[in-house]
Design an enzyme around this catalytic site. Structure first.
Site, PDB file in Angstrom:
ATOM      1  N   LYS A  22     -12.035  23.611  26.931  1.00 11.08           N
ATOM      2  CA  LYS A  22     -11.648  25.041  26.854  1.00 11.08           C
ATOM      3  C   LYS A  22     -11.779  25.530  25.421  1.00 11.08           C
ATOM      4  CE  LYS A  22      -7.037  26.027  26.473  1.00 11.08           C
ATOM      5  NZ  LYS A  22      -6.626  26.863  25.346  1.00 11.08           N
ATOM      6  N   ASN A  23     -11.285  24.745  24.466  1.00 13.21           N
ATOM      7  CA  ASN A  23     -11.236  25.213  23.077  1.00 13.21           C
ATOM      8  C   ASN A  23     -12.563  25.081  22.356  1.00 13.21           C
ATOM      9  OD1 ASN A  23      -8.653  25.894  23.594  1.00 13.21           O
ATOM     10  ND2 ASN A  23      -7.709  24.298  22.344  1.00 13.21           N
ATOM     11  N   ARG A  92      -5.134  35.272  23.245  1.00 10.96           N
ATOM     12  CA  ARG A  92      -5.314  35.476  21.806  1.00 10.96           C
ATOM     13  C   ARG A  92      -6.705  35.030  21.354  1.00 10.96           C
ATOM     14  NH1 ARG A  92      -2.720  34.439  18.013  1.00 10.96           N
ATOM     15  NH2 ARG A  92      -4.129  33.257  16.708  1.00 10.96           N
ATOM     16  N   CYS A 116       2.623  34.379  20.620  1.00 10.87           N
ATOM     17  CA  CYS A 116       2.757  33.780  21.960  1.00 10.87           C
ATOM     18  C   CYS A 116       3.987  32.881  21.902  1.00 10.87           C
ATOM     19  CB  CYS A 116       1.504  33.022  22.338  1.00 10.87           C
ATOM     20  SG  CYS A 116       1.360  31.474  21.500  1.00 10.87           S
ATOM     21  N   ARG A 121       1.641  33.225  15.176  1.00  6.91           N
ATOM     22  CA  ARG A 121       0.181  33.043  15.154  1.00  6.91           C
ATOM     23  C   ARG A 121      -0.546  34.236  14.523  1.00  6.91           C
ATOM     24  NH1 ARG A 121      -1.466  30.163  20.647  1.00  6.91           N
ATOM     25  NH2 ARG A 121      -3.231  29.491  19.395  1.00  6.91           N
ATOM     26  N   PRO A 122      -0.298  34.466  13.253  1.00  7.40           N
ATOM     27  CA  PRO A 122      -0.960  35.569  12.553  1.00  7.40           C
ATOM     28  C   PRO A 122      -2.459  35.320  12.393  1.00  7.40           C
ATOM     29  CG  PRO A 122       0.215  34.170  11.031  1.00  7.40           C
ATOM     30  CD  PRO A 122       0.561  33.673  12.383  1.00  7.40           C
ATOM     31  N   ASP A 124      -4.061  36.390   9.364  1.00  7.60           N
ATOM     32  CA  ASP A 124      -4.324  36.784   7.969  1.00  7.60           C
ATOM     33  C   ASP A 124      -5.487  36.003   7.357  1.00  7.60           C
ATOM     34  OD1 ASP A 124      -2.269  34.743   8.401  1.00  7.60           O
ATOM     35  OD2 ASP A 124      -2.317  34.513   6.221  1.00  7.60           O
ATOM     36  N   ASP A 303      -1.706  19.818  20.059  1.00  8.30           N
ATOM     37  CA  ASP A 303      -1.893  20.101  21.492  1.00  8.30           C
ATOM     38  C   ASP A 303      -1.582  18.908  22.376  1.00  8.30           C
ATOM     39  OD1 ASP A 303      -4.732  22.391  21.206  1.00  8.30           O
ATOM     40  OD2 ASP A 303      -2.595  22.576  20.762  1.00  8.30           O
ATOM     41  N   ILE A 325       2.587  22.221  12.880  1.00  6.64           N
ATOM     42  CA  ILE A 325       1.561  23.267  13.012  1.00  6.64           C
ATOM     43  C   ILE A 325       2.135  24.578  13.524  1.00  6.64           C
ATOM     44  CG2 ILE A 325      -0.647  23.865  14.096  1.00  6.64           C
ATOM     45  CD1 ILE A 325      -0.912  21.559  12.113  1.00  6.64           C
ATOM     46  N   ARG A 395      -4.287  27.671  32.655  1.00  5.46           N
ATOM     47  CA  ARG A 395      -5.027  28.124  31.458  1.00  5.46           C
ATOM     48  C   ARG A 395      -5.870  26.983  30.879  1.00  5.46           C
ATOM     49  NH1 ARG A 395      -1.802  32.285  27.835  1.00  5.46           N
ATOM     50  NH2 ARG A 395      -3.963  32.477  27.140  1.00  5.46           N
TER      51      ARG A 395
HETATM   52  C1  EPZ Z   1      -6.440  26.693  18.073  1.00  2.10           C
HETATM   53  O1  EPZ Z   1      -5.558  27.798  17.929  1.00  2.10           O
HETATM   54  C2  EPZ Z   1      -6.309  26.246  19.525  1.00  2.10           C
HETATM   55  N1  EPZ Z   1      -6.723  27.332  20.413  1.00  2.10           N
HETATM   56  C3  EPZ Z   1      -4.870  25.850  19.822  1.00  2.10           C
HETATM   57  O2  EPZ Z   1      -4.836  25.350  21.149  1.00  2.10           O
HETATM   58  C4  EPZ Z   1      -4.457  24.731  18.870  1.00  2.10           C
HETATM   59  O3  EPZ Z   1      -3.096  24.428  19.080  1.00  2.10           O
HETATM   60  C5  EPZ Z   1      -4.667  25.191  17.418  1.00  2.10           C
HETATM   61  O4  EPZ Z   1      -6.047  25.597  17.233  1.00  2.10           O
HETATM   62  C6  EPZ Z   1      -4.359  24.088  16.414  1.00  2.10           C
HETATM   63  O5  EPZ Z   1      -5.162  22.970  16.677  1.00  2.10           O
HETATM   64  C7  EPZ Z   1      -8.035  27.542  20.615  1.00  2.10           C
HETATM   65  O6  EPZ Z   1      -8.885  26.848  20.060  1.00  2.10           O
HETATM   66  C8  EPZ Z   1      -8.394  28.627  21.581  1.00  2.10           C
HETATM   67  P1  EPZ Z   1      -4.899  27.735  13.988  1.00  2.10           P
HETATM   68  P2  EPZ Z   1      -5.600  28.695  16.570  1.00  2.10           P
HETATM   69  O7  EPZ Z   1      -5.514  28.996  13.528  1.00  2.10           O
HETATM   70  O8  EPZ Z   1      -7.006  28.883  16.152  1.00  2.10           O
HETATM   71  C9  EPZ Z   1      -1.410  29.440  11.308  1.00  2.10           C
HETATM   72  C10 EPZ Z   1      -4.036  25.084  23.310  1.00  2.10           C
HETATM   73  O9  EPZ Z   1      -2.994  24.560  23.684  1.00  2.10           O
HETATM   74  N2  EPZ Z   1      -2.374  30.516  10.991  1.00  2.10           N
HETATM   75  O10 EPZ Z   1      -5.463  26.422  13.537  1.00  2.10           O
HETATM   76  O11 EPZ Z   1      -4.769  29.883  16.801  1.00  2.10           O
HETATM   77  C11 EPZ Z   1      -0.913  29.563  12.753  1.00  2.10           C
HETATM   78  O12 EPZ Z   1       0.173  30.453  12.815  1.00  2.10           O
HETATM   79  C12 EPZ Z   1      -4.028  26.024  22.125  1.00  2.10           C
HETATM   80  O13 EPZ Z   1      -5.171  24.875  23.824  1.00  2.10           O
HETATM   81  C13 EPZ Z   1      -2.025  31.469  10.014  1.00  2.10           C
HETATM   82  O14 EPZ Z   1      -0.948  31.415   9.429  1.00  2.10           O
HETATM   83  O15 EPZ Z   1      -4.860  27.696  15.576  1.00  2.10           O
HETATM   84  C14 EPZ Z   1      -0.506  28.156  13.094  1.00  2.10           C
HETATM   85  O16 EPZ Z   1       0.796  27.908  12.610  1.00  2.10           O
HETATM   86  C15 EPZ Z   1      -2.618  26.333  21.664  1.00  2.10           C
HETATM   87  N3  EPZ Z   1      -2.905  32.467   9.737  1.00  2.10           N
HETATM   88  C16 EPZ Z   1      -1.497  27.300  12.287  1.00  2.10           C
HETATM   89  O17 EPZ Z   1      -2.066  28.165  11.287  1.00  2.10           O
HETATM   90  C17 EPZ Z   1      -4.127  32.571  10.362  1.00  2.10           C
HETATM   91  O18 EPZ Z   1      -4.902  33.497  10.037  1.00  2.10           O
HETATM   92  C18 EPZ Z   1      -2.625  26.734  13.137  1.00  2.10           C
HETATM   93  O19 EPZ Z   1      -3.322  27.827  13.666  1.00  2.10           O
HETATM   94  C19 EPZ Z   1      -4.452  31.607  11.336  1.00  2.10           C
HETATM   95  C20 EPZ Z   1      -3.570  30.577  11.643  1.00  2.10           C
END
Ligand code: EPZ
Length: 416
Positions: A22-23, A92, A116, A121-122, A124, A303, A325, A395
């Site tokens: 999926k990811n 998202r 969520c 999950r910002p 920025d 995950d 995370i 999902r």
């Molecule tokens: C991806 O989410 C995955 N989703 C998530 O899987 C997975 O948990 C996550 O990566 C971490 O491995 C998809 O690939 C669709 P991140 P993503 O940006 O991209 C912070 C599942 O269960 N952050 O690496 O949203 C954020 O808040 C899902 O399949 C910022 O602060 O993850 C988090 O604490 C859940 N600013 C951390 O980084 C930003 O601009 C990791 O987020 C972006 C992220």
């Protein structure tokens, strides 16, 4: 049909084939927007988020046609640059369309993803780095509006190796002028898969698998047929299903190296595993406690944290789980405790007193991976466990009921 009854303790046997990730496919589907040539994707998993992303592409004007296990996309008919709230609010990952729309159409308007259950999950890191490439970003009425006549390659240093930000920026860089270097890039296997897909379309991405990814801007892309990697998180979940039920099962059609860290921890816990080229076989094992801290790849994947915690409830001794995370990713804990687990939470650390046999009770899903933890616990608990709000599972776990039933579990969807 959003309830499920699982009879435990279950004994599993046989083998389960892992679906495509999926990811990996969610960003790849967004990358379809980069091209104006025909794209064919193989074995897209039948998951809600995948369906939502395809609907989003169609809303943007992309023609989509299914042909057996192939899905054909004609993005030459792309007619809009706006990903509207009605679809984005349910997923998202829609934010992945920002980079491709901006670099191809010079403008994009994407609804801000809500937070969520697992955290705010910002985005920025996505936005500040698109600005560094020359984009004008405006946040207006819940939308991100981005404009740029020509993105320029430059060196971007991510403050955190964000998976989504790395993917969005890689896609934005495909048509940027010159070279874009992403430092401190995320290294999850899904990032490599997206890079391989982009290169298969004619992009120029290098440094794949490292934390410094380089993208040389190109002018156009060509037709491609592609199939994503196996879903490593689904695979880890089924490996733990084999272990929590003390069964001999084979989990196949994925790359075990993508869950090296998880397999390492399981072996340290005493798990008897056979690891092949594209499968992992579980054997009945006496498990003991472990300590895990979630981290960006190649560390322990967040995950798989909920599923591992469920497994730890039946391992002997006290295990420790630190979640680094996401800020709210222990919602499975109170539900597991309803099944007789003994888990204490102190901030972002869970202490799991293992060795307690679990007993059936009604429980409720809260998010995708927490739901998987409840499935695992229900397979081990004695009695019929009623699990509510199982739509969360749909999902990320393709044909879960079918796959578990084929392994010998008693799984029923009910309407009650
Ligand atoms: C991806 O989410 C995955 N989703 C998530 O899987 C997975 O948990 C996550 O990566 C971490 O491995 C998809 O690939 C669709 P991140 P993503 O940006 O991209 C912070 C599942 O269960 N952050 O690496 O949203 C954020 O808040 C899902 O399949 C910022 O602060 O993850 C988090 O604490 C859940 N600013 C951390 O980084 C930003 O601009 C990791 O987020 C972006 C992220």
């Amino acid at each position: 049909m959003d309830k499920m009854i699982i009879k435990g303790p279950a004994k599993l046997n046989g083998e389960v084939s892992i679906s495509r990730a999926k990811n990996a496919y969610l960003p790849i589907l967004a990358a379809v927007l980069l091209s104006d040539k025909k794209i064919t994707l193989k074995n897209l998993p039948e998951l809600r988020d995948i369906k939502t992303m395809i609907k989003l592409l169609q809303n943007l004007g992309v023609e989509v046609e299914k042909e057996g296990n192939l899905t054909h996309f004609n993005p030459g008919t792309l007619s809009s640059h706006e990903a509207t709230y009605d679809l984005v609010k349910t997923m998202r990952a829609s934010i992945f369309t920002l980079g491709p729309l901006l670099t191809r159409l010079k403008k994009a308007k994407v609804s801000l993803p809500g937070g969520c259950a697992i955290g705010t999950r910002p985005i920025d890191i996505h936005l500040t780095n698109l600005e560094k490439m020359g984009a004008k970003i405006n946040l207006e009425a819940g939308y991100v509006e981005a404009d740029c006549p020509q993105l320029k390659g430059t060196t971007l240093r991510l403050s955190f190796p964000s998976v989504g930000a790395t993917e969005n920026l890689m896609m934005a860089a495909v048509f940027a002028e010159g070279e874009t270097v992403i430092e401190n890039a995320a290294r999850e296997p899904e990032i490599d898969d997206l890079a391989n897909f982009l290169n298969a379309m004619g992009a120029k991405v290098s440094g794949i698998g490292s934390s410094t990814i380089k993208i040389e801007g190109v002018k156009e892309l060509h037709e491609v047929e592609y199939e994503a990697i196996g879903d490593r998180i689904e695979a880890a979940t089924y490996v733990m299903a084999g272990l929590i039920t003390n069964s001999e099962i084979t989990v196949k059609d994925f790359n075990p190296h993508h869950i090296d860290f998880v397999l390492e921890v399981l072996k340290d816990m005493g798990a008897k595993l056979e690891v092949g080229e594209n499968f992992v076989k579980t054997y009945p094992s006496k498990l003991k406690h472990a300590k895990i801290e979630t981290a960006p790849y190649p560390g322990f994947p967040t995950d798989a944290q909920a599923q591992m915690l469920a497994l730890m409830t039946i391992a002997e001794g006290t295990s420790v789980v630190a979640e680094h995370i996401f800020e709210n990713r222990f919602m499975h804990v109170p539900e597991l405790n309803r099944l007789g687990a003994k888990v204490d939470l102190e901030g972002n650390v869970a202490f799991v007193e293992g060795g307690h046999a679990l007993k059936a009770a009604p429980v409720m899903c809260t998010d995708l991976r927490a739901s998987a933890a409840l499935i695992l616990a229900a397979l081990s608990a004695s009695g019929d466990t009623l699990i509510d709000r199982v739509y969360h599972l749909d999902r990320g776990y393709e044909k879960l009921d079918e796959k578990l039933s084929k392994l010998g579990a008693s799984v029923k969807r009910v309407n009650e």
